[in-house]
Design an enzyme around this catalytic site. Sequence first.
Site, short mmCIF file in Angstrom:
data_model
loop_
_atom_site.label_atom_id
_atom_site.label_comp_id
_atom_site.label_asym_id
_atom_site.label_seq_id
_atom_site.Cartn_x
_atom_site.Cartn_y
_atom_site.Cartn_z
N ARG A 10 0.83 -1.21 0.00
CA ARG A 10 0.00 0.00 0.00
C ARG A 10 0.87 1.26 0.00
NH1 ARG A 10 -3.60 0.48 5.16
NH2 ARG A 10 -1.49 0.53 6.03
N TYR A 63 -12.87 -10.20 3.95
CA TYR A 63 -11.79 -9.20 4.01
C TYR A 63 -11.57 -8.70 2.59
CZ TYR A 63 -7.85 -7.13 6.52
OH TYR A 63 -7.00 -6.26 7.16
#
Length: 254
Positions: free
Chosen positions: A79, A142
Amino acid sequence: MDSIGKLGAACRLVPAVLVSSTLRLGGQAATLLFEGSRDEVAFQQKLLAQLVARAGGMWGGATSGEAGYALTFAIAYLRDFGLDYRILSESLETMAPWSSVAKVWPAVVAAVRAEHRALRLPGQPFMSCRMTQLYDEGAVLYMYLAVSTAGLATERCLEAFERLEHAARGAVLAAGGCLSHHHGIGKLRAPLLQESQSPELTAVLQGLKAAVDPSNILAARNGAWSPAALAAPRTAAEEQEPPSSATSGGKLGH
């Protein structure tokens, strides 16, 4: 789109043992972790063999399962790496009852794609989903979301991504999922709290915290004590009080 539901239905039949191997079902993969001696593990796998065959699955070995588990430690770094390329990404999770599990992910995909088009962002949103925990009542989904923000000012990037995430969470709630499972509410999800929690329960939580933490040190301005939650609609009991009445819950977060 119902593969998540099919995978969950098959996994529900797995005995409650710590099961490492990878099981593939109709294009989906389930990582199982077996615990015990070599003989015990062999016995457990033998018991599951018929279930795997009945579900149309096949054993994938331990290597891919171990690699997938190792990847969970790298996700946060991926990320951060994406930020250098104007890619914003985040994870969100939910607990959904078995009756709604198969509905949540398709709803999220549709909502995010629609909002992405409305925002006229470049490219297409990247989305993925995995089932991480199983319970008698339901399962945890998730989800990951990543979008390109090339050409947008910083403030515009954050605003656009917040709208996408808000759309995703709204779709989760509309499809029967929870606002959060283990990530909690915090500040970002607080505006949606009133859609998943009654004003009465919010008032109880605020009152309890006022009693045990009068200085508002713990979880200050998060969840039920965030400005968004404090501004939520009043409970039925509060609606019957005279306008001059004050509630202890209203003093929290200041």
